[in-house]
Scaffold this motif. Structure first.
Motif, PDB file in Angstrom:
ATOM      1  N   GLU A   1       0.849  -1.184   0.000  1.00 33.83           N
ATOM      2  CA  GLU A   1       0.000   0.000   0.000  1.00 33.83           C
ATOM      3  C   GLU A   1       0.887   1.237   0.000  1.00 33.83           C
ATOM      4  O   GLU A   1       2.040   1.192   0.425  1.00 33.83           O
ATOM      5  CB  GLU A   1      -0.925   0.008   1.222  1.00 33.83           C
ATOM      6  CG  GLU A   1      -0.179  -0.105   2.539  1.00 33.83           C
ATOM      7  CD  GLU A   1      -1.095  -0.323   3.726  1.00 33.83           C
ATOM      8  OE1 GLU A   1      -0.615  -0.135   4.863  1.00 33.83           O
ATOM      9  OE2 GLU A   1      -2.271  -0.686   3.546  1.00 33.83           O
ATOM     10  N   LEU A   2       0.332   2.323  -0.505  1.00 33.31           N
ATOM     11  CA  LEU A   2       1.082   3.574  -0.524  1.00 33.31           C
ATOM     12  C   LEU A   2       1.114   4.165   0.875  1.00 33.31           C
ATOM     13  O   LEU A   2       0.110   4.093   1.603  1.00 33.31           O
ATOM     14  CB  LEU A   2       0.450   4.565  -1.499  1.00 33.31           C
ATOM     15  CG  LEU A   2       0.371   4.112  -2.958  1.00 33.31           C
ATOM     16  CD1 LEU A   2      -0.246   5.219  -3.819  1.00 33.31           C
ATOM     17  CD2 LEU A   2       1.719   3.735  -3.505  1.00 33.31           C
ATOM     18  N   PRO A   3       2.237   4.759   1.308  1.00 31.78           N
ATOM     19  CA  PRO A   3       3.497   4.918   0.562  1.00 31.78           C
ATOM     20  C   PRO A   3       4.303   3.625   0.500  1.00 31.78           C
ATOM     21  O   PRO A   3       4.246   2.800   1.417  1.00 31.78           O
ATOM     22  CB  PRO A   3       4.243   5.977   1.379  1.00 31.78           C
ATOM     23  CG  PRO A   3       3.733   5.791   2.770  1.00 31.78           C
ATOM     24  CD  PRO A   3       2.296   5.398   2.638  1.00 31.78           C
ATOM     25  N   ILE A   4       5.061   3.465  -0.601  1.00 32.01           N
ATOM     26  CA  ILE A   4       5.923   2.306  -0.806  1.00 32.01           C
ATOM     27  C   ILE A   4       7.370   2.777  -0.778  1.00 32.01           C
ATOM     28  O   ILE A   4       7.763   3.642  -1.568  1.00 32.01           O
ATOM     29  CB  ILE A   4       5.613   1.624  -2.152  1.00 32.01           C
ATOM     30  CG1 ILE A   4       4.205   1.009  -2.132  1.00 32.01           C
ATOM     31  CG2 ILE A   4       6.654   0.562  -2.478  1.00 32.01           C
ATOM     32  CD1 ILE A   4       3.734   0.503  -3.478  1.00 32.01           C
ATOM     33  N   ASP A   5       8.159   2.224   0.146  1.00 32.00           N
ATOM     34  CA  ASP A   5       9.569   2.621   0.223  1.00 32.00           C
ATOM     35  C   ASP A   5      10.519   1.439   0.011  1.00 32.00           C
ATOM     36  O   ASP A   5      11.733   1.602   0.114  1.00 32.00           O
ATOM     37  CB  ASP A   5       9.869   3.302   1.557  1.00 32.00           C
ATOM     38  CG  ASP A   5       9.640   2.387   2.755  1.00 32.00           C
ATOM     39  OD1 ASP A   5       9.372   1.181   2.560  1.00 32.00           O
ATOM     40  OD2 ASP A   5       9.744   2.890   3.894  1.00 32.00           O
ATOM     41  N   PHE A   6       9.985   0.237  -0.262  1.00 37.38           N
ATOM     42  CA  PHE A   6      10.757  -0.966  -0.575  1.00 37.38           C
ATOM     43  C   PHE A   6      11.588  -1.486   0.590  1.00 37.38           C
ATOM     44  O   PHE A   6      12.330  -2.456   0.417  1.00 37.38           O
ATOM     45  CB  PHE A   6      11.659  -0.750  -1.804  1.00 37.38           C
ATOM     46  CG  PHE A   6      10.898  -0.453  -3.061  1.00 37.38           C
ATOM     47  CD1 PHE A   6      10.201  -1.446  -3.722  1.00 37.38           C
ATOM     48  CD2 PHE A   6      10.845   0.837  -3.567  1.00 37.38           C
ATOM     49  CE1 PHE A   6       9.455  -1.167  -4.870  1.00 37.38           C
ATOM     50  CE2 PHE A   6      10.108   1.121  -4.717  1.00 37.38           C
ATOM     51  CZ  PHE A   6       9.420   0.115  -5.369  1.00 37.38           C
ATOM     52  N   GLU A   7      11.470  -0.884   1.781  1.00 37.99           N
ATOM     53  CA  GLU A   7      12.264  -1.358   2.920  1.00 37.99           C
ATOM     54  C   GLU A   7      11.677  -2.666   3.467  1.00 37.99           C
ATOM     55  O   GLU A   7      12.402  -3.616   3.726  1.00 37.99           O
ATOM     56  CB  GLU A   7      12.323  -0.296   4.019  1.00 37.99           C
ATOM     57  CG  GLU A   7      12.908   1.041   3.566  1.00 37.99           C
ATOM     58  CD  GLU A   7      14.310   0.921   3.001  1.00 37.99           C
ATOM     59  OE1 GLU A   7      15.131   0.168   3.570  1.00 37.99           O
ATOM     60  OE2 GLU A   7      14.597   1.571   1.977  1.00 37.99           O
ATOM     61  N   ILE A   8      10.378  -2.689   3.703  1.00 39.08           N
ATOM     62  CA  ILE A   8       9.661  -3.924   4.046  1.00 39.08           C
ATOM     63  C   ILE A   8       8.587  -4.061   2.978  1.00 39.08           C
ATOM     64  O   ILE A   8       7.563  -3.388   3.014  1.00 39.08           O
ATOM     65  CB  ILE A   8       9.047  -3.854   5.451  1.00 39.08           C
ATOM     66  CG1 ILE A   8      10.143  -3.659   6.501  1.00 39.08           C
ATOM     67  CG2 ILE A   8       8.268  -5.110   5.753  1.00 39.08           C
ATOM     68  CD1 ILE A   8       9.613  -3.518   7.915  1.00 39.08           C
ATOM     69  N   PHE A   9       8.834  -4.939   2.040  1.00 43.89           N
ATOM     70  CA  PHE A   9       8.020  -4.937   0.823  1.00 43.89           C
ATOM     71  C   PHE A   9       7.893  -6.352   0.297  1.00 43.89           C
ATOM     72  O   PHE A   9       8.871  -7.117   0.280  1.00 43.89           O
ATOM     73  CB  PHE A   9       8.683  -4.024  -0.220  1.00 43.89           C
ATOM     74  CG  PHE A   9       7.952  -3.955  -1.542  1.00 43.89           C
ATOM     75  CD1 PHE A   9       6.760  -3.258  -1.644  1.00 43.89           C
ATOM     76  CD2 PHE A   9       8.451  -4.588  -2.666  1.00 43.89           C
ATOM     77  CE1 PHE A   9       6.078  -3.189  -2.850  1.00 43.89           C
ATOM     78  CE2 PHE A   9       7.788  -4.521  -3.872  1.00 43.89           C
ATOM     79  CZ  PHE A   9       6.596  -3.817  -3.959  1.00 43.89           C
ATOM     80  N   ASP A  10       6.703  -6.716  -0.125  1.00 45.26           N
ATOM     81  CA  ASP A  10       6.458  -8.024  -0.725  1.00 45.26           C
ATOM     82  C   ASP A  10       6.837  -7.958  -2.201  1.00 45.26           C
ATOM     83  O   ASP A  10       6.072  -7.473  -3.034  1.00 45.26           O
ATOM     84  CB  ASP A  10       4.981  -8.389  -0.553  1.00 45.26           C
ATOM     85  CG  ASP A  10       4.650  -9.757  -1.147  1.00 45.26           C
ATOM     86  OD1 ASP A  10       5.578 -10.439  -1.620  1.00 45.26           O
ATOM     87  OD2 ASP A  10       3.467 -10.131  -1.133  1.00 45.26           O
ATOM     88  N   ALA A  11       8.043  -8.440  -2.513  1.00 46.22           N
ATOM     89  CA  ALA A  11       8.565  -8.316  -3.878  1.00 46.22           C
ATOM     90  C   ALA A  11       7.727  -9.084  -4.890  1.00 46.22           C
ATOM     91  O   ALA A  11       7.807  -8.809  -6.097  1.00 46.22           O
ATOM     92  CB  ALA A  11      10.013  -8.793  -3.929  1.00 46.22           C
ATOM     93  N   SER A  12       6.886 -10.032  -4.428  1.00 46.86           N
ATOM     94  CA  SER A  12       6.065 -10.793  -5.368  1.00 46.86           C
ATOM     95  C   SER A  12       4.989  -9.926  -6.017  1.00 46.86           C
ATOM     96  O   SER A  12       4.401 -10.309  -7.030  1.00 46.86           O
ATOM     97  CB  SER A  12       5.407 -11.973  -4.649  1.00 46.86           C
ATOM     98  OG  SER A  12       4.450 -11.532  -3.707  1.00 46.86           O
ATOM     99  N   THR A  13       4.722  -8.745  -5.441  1.00 48.14           N
ATOM    100  CA  THR A  13       3.726  -7.841  -6.027  1.00 48.14           C
ATOM    101  C   THR A  13       4.340  -6.914  -7.071  1.00 48.14           C
ATOM    102  O   THR A  13       3.634  -6.093  -7.649  1.00 48.14           O
ATOM    103  CB  THR A  13       3.067  -6.988  -4.933  1.00 48.14           C
ATOM    104  OG1 THR A  13       4.040  -6.112  -4.345  1.00 48.14           O
ATOM    105  CG2 THR A  13       2.471  -7.855  -3.835  1.00 48.14           C
ATOM    106  N   PHE A  14       5.644  -7.013  -7.306  1.00 45.03           N
ATOM    107  CA  PHE A  14       6.383  -6.121  -8.201  1.00 45.03           C
ATOM    108  C   PHE A  14       6.929  -6.963  -9.345  1.00 45.03           C
ATOM    109  O   PHE A  14       7.880  -7.729  -9.158  1.00 45.03           O
ATOM    110  CB  PHE A  14       7.506  -5.460  -7.395  1.00 45.03           C
ATOM    111  CG  PHE A  14       8.351  -4.451  -8.142  1.00 45.03           C
ATOM    112  CD1 PHE A  14       7.823  -3.642  -9.121  1.00 45.03           C
ATOM    113  CD2 PHE A  14       9.696  -4.296  -7.815  1.00 45.03           C
ATOM    114  CE1 PHE A  14       8.604  -2.704  -9.776  1.00 45.03           C
ATOM    115  CE2 PHE A  14      10.481  -3.365  -8.454  1.00 45.03           C
ATOM    116  CZ  PHE A  14       9.937  -2.573  -9.443  1.00 45.03           C
ATOM    117  N   ILE A  15       6.327  -6.873 -10.528  1.00 46.62           N
ATOM    118  CA  ILE A  15       6.729  -7.745 -11.630  1.00 46.62           C
ATOM    119  C   ILE A  15       6.915  -6.931 -12.911  1.00 46.62           C
ATOM    120  O   ILE A  15       6.340  -5.861 -13.083  1.00 46.62           O
ATOM    121  CB  ILE A  15       5.706  -8.871 -11.879  1.00 46.62           C
ATOM    122  CG1 ILE A  15       4.335  -8.288 -12.238  1.00 46.62           C
ATOM    123  CG2 ILE A  15       5.587  -9.779 -10.662  1.00 46.62           C
ATOM    124  CD1 ILE A  15       3.320  -9.335 -12.645  1.00 46.62           C
TER     125      ILE A  15
END
Length: 670
Positions: free
Chosen positions: A207-221
């Protein structure tokens, strides 16, 4: 199935009085309730003896009467104690009667199976908690089982098991995203056990904001030949984040891009801007943002932005003011240089970070200064450039379709500071705080300096902006809210400031004073009414609300807060006061008026929720000494929370030296 019934016990207080009569108040007892959540934990010795340890528990209980379910006498134990009993194989109903401090009781019944046979048909349920994505709730069933031990994969070889009852549930909160193997051991009264494992995936909500520090990489393709991954930040100059998103655009499709799928629809009811940090290897590249519905790709909205590029971090903004908020959007799709096939090399490697929403500022009023449609002003040039002249608009497209514009040619060999000015009536910077100028440049990334001067140039203020496109009109908006008070009558403009002239031709037009409004600021503390309760820390003197000692410039209010950073106080000394929860759904910044005896000191503003478990802080520096100024702190990156505590530190990082600071006019703004 557990059943509870409540019984009101009789409590008699005998009070004796000697001498004068005295009335004791026991009214508080009326608010005491019967114990709740009554249950029992079983531990069966695994040696075929049938020895069971029963530990009762309940909220608000001080003692328990336990019916062991085998016909033996009821046993009484205190809170925290247990009872042991030997059972033959069989099923038993245990009754726990919990008694509270006032005699109110609650009952619960719970089944006990005693078997010396190894448990069979073990089934484990492990679900992500609905309110906390890092918390896993575990329950289990098995034939012939009396209880279970749960191991939560804590990476500790000596992990102690978590006991689990037959009809119970246990939970564990994991520290990070990832896959975890939970092991559950079913116990009976015999020596044999049965166990199984189950893998659970812990992933943070996207969810926004997204800072990639704790992030589910499977949602980024990636798709169409583009790749997407989360990596360590390769360039911390301009962006200190540890993690960023990496996008490489390869072959074969011109529409290759990436998509981030959010966990729920994005709320665009208020925050209709999306801002994003971008690192691009090329100057003047394009980024297309497409928002899509989760299930229906025919529902979408697009906006494009241009990057300065040149292998450096920058913030780009997408204005979504005209988005259809009746539709739901749950996919954030990004295309770099849409329409061009990438090669997959370094020239096609981009990084993104800090994708967030913001509230757009809307220009609510404008005051034209000069549009070059009537009589031309008198231009004065300097630095060896050609004369500035008014010409027909050579590119009446895009952001500027007016008839006439001003032309500035920065002649070959002209000074790096060459420019031109003209004079106007005194500018009303009390009503309007910014100046917009439409510019056309043959170069992207060129510095366009705008400078204001009073009649004798004894008071000046200048602001630099960069062009973001080449060979096209764009609007540059200069913030002059920090300009010292003066009658500014001269507007000076410089193109490609800092570089010598090379015969490049620039155009400018539509110079206007603007007041960006949108949602008006909300003042939440101005010290004019009842003073808040201040808490100081770090060995500084108490905060006082006093008459404004310097009612000039940007702050002419009656009262202000005074902070004295006592000599020898801690480098982190400061103060806080509490407020109603701050509305960061509508606003994303806080403005504070400050007065410091020193230029360049760090003024830290920190927000905390009620128990300080969620905090966010921003540092700014004072830019003047012995004068009021307004500092605007950007809290758009603050994690969601009910912020009720406002903490301020002056000269953070340096020990106290008896310097006196003042602050006033806290306001939520955008």
């Amino acid at each position: 199935m557990k059943t509870i019934k409540y019984t009101i016990g009789l409590l008699i207080f005998l009070v004796s009085f000697t001498g004068c009569e005295e009335e004791d108040n026991f009214g508080f007892l009326d608010e005491v309730t019967a114990p709740t959540n009554v249950s029992a934990a079983y531990t069966i010795t695994q040696n075929n003896t049938g020895l069971v340890t029963i530990t009762p528990n309940g909220e608000g209980a001080v003692s328990y009467n336990i019916d062991l379910g085998d016909g033996s006498e009821i046993v009484t134990v205190k809170e925290g104690e247990n009872v042991q009993n030997i059972y033959p194989e069989g099923n038993y109903t245990i009754k726990i009667i919990a008694k509270g401090i006032t005699g109110l009781i609650s009952e619960a019944t719970q089944e006990l199976m005693v078997s010396f046979r190894a448990p069979e048909n073990l089934e484990v349920t492990a679900n992500v908690d609905s309110s906390n994505p890092f918390k896993i709730n575990v329950s289990a069933t098995a034939d012939y089982a009396a209880s279970f031990n749960v191991f939560f994969d804590t990476n500790n070889p000596d992990e102690d098991p978590t006991p689990l009852t037959l009809d119970g549930e246990v939970s564990f909160e994991y520290p990070a995203v990832g896959d975890y193997t939970i092991r559950v051991v079913a116990l009976s009264g015999g020596a044999e056990t049965t166990e199984t494992t189950t893998v659970v995936t812990v992933s943070a909500p996207t969810e926004l904001p997204i800072d990639f520090e704790i992030f589910d990489a499977s949602t980024f393709i990636g798709f169409g030949g583009a790749s997407a991954e989360v990596i360590d930040n390769p360039d911390t100059d301009g962006n200190s984040s540890a993690k960023v998103g990496k996008i490489v655009k390869g072959t074969p499709e011109i529409w290759a891009g990436t998509v981030i799928t959010t966990s729920s629809p994005i709320d665009f009811s208020n925050k209709k801007l999306i801002k994003m940090n971008v690192w691009s290897p090329r100057a003047g590249g394009k980024v297309l943002l497409k928002l899509e519905n989760l299930a229906d790709g025919g529902i979408f909205f697009e906006k494009e932005a241009t990057t300065v590029g040149n292998s450096a971090w920058e913030e780009v903004t997408f204005d979504l003011s005209d988005i259809d908020t009746s539709k739901e959007y749950q996919k954030v799709v990004l295309f770099f240089d849409f329409g061009t096939v990438g090669s997959g090399g370094d020239d096609w490697t981009f990084y993104i970070d800090d994708i967030k929403q913001a509230v757009p500022s809307v220009g609510v009023s404008k005051l034209p200064i000069q549009d070059f449609e009537g009589a031309s002003p008198t231009f004065t040039v300097f630095g060896n450039i050609a004369a500035t002249e008014v010409v027909a608009n050579p590119d009446a497209t895009g952001a500027n379709t007016t008839a006439n514009v001003a032309q500035l040619t920065k002649s070959a060999g002209a000074e790096v500071w060459a420019g031109t000015f003209f004079e106007v009536s005194p500018l009303d910077l009390n009503t309007y705080s910014k100046i917009s100028v439409k510019t056309w440049s043959p170069k992207s990334g060129a510095v366009v300096k705008l400078k204001l001067e009073n009649a004798d140039a004894s008071i000046t203020h200048e602001v630099d902006l960069n062009t973001s496109v080449a060979n096209a009109w764009e609007e540059l908006i200069y913030d002059f809210s920090g300009a010292p008070p003066a009658d500014y009558i001269r507007i000076v403009i410089f193109f490609d400031f800092g570089n010598a002239g090379d015969d490049s031709v620039y155009y400018y037009d539509e110079i206007e004073l603007i007041n960006e409004g949108g949602i008006p600021p909300q003042v939440f503390q101005d010290f004019e009414g009842a003073a808040p309760v201040f808490t100081v820390f770090g060995n500084i003197a108490d905060i006082q609300v006093i008459a404004n000692p310097d009612a000039t410039g940007t702050n002419t209010t009656g009262n202000v807060a005074q902070l004295t950073k006592t000599a020898g106080s801690e480098v982190w000394a400061g103060t806080f006061f509490e407020v109603n929860p701050l509305d960061f759904n509508t606003y994303n910044k806080i403005s504070v008026k400050t007065w410091s005896p020193k230029n360049g000191v760090v003024v830290k503003l920190k927000l905390e929720n009620a128990d300080a478990s969620v905090t966010h802080e921003v540092d700014l520096n004072s830019s003047v000494a012995n004068a009021w100024e307004e500092l605007v702190y950007d809290f758009s990156d603050a994690p969601p929370a009910d912020y009720v505590r406002v903490v301020i530190f002056f000269d953070f990082g340096n020990a106290g030296d008896d310097s006196v600071y003042y602050y006033d006019e806290f306001a939520l703004t955008n």
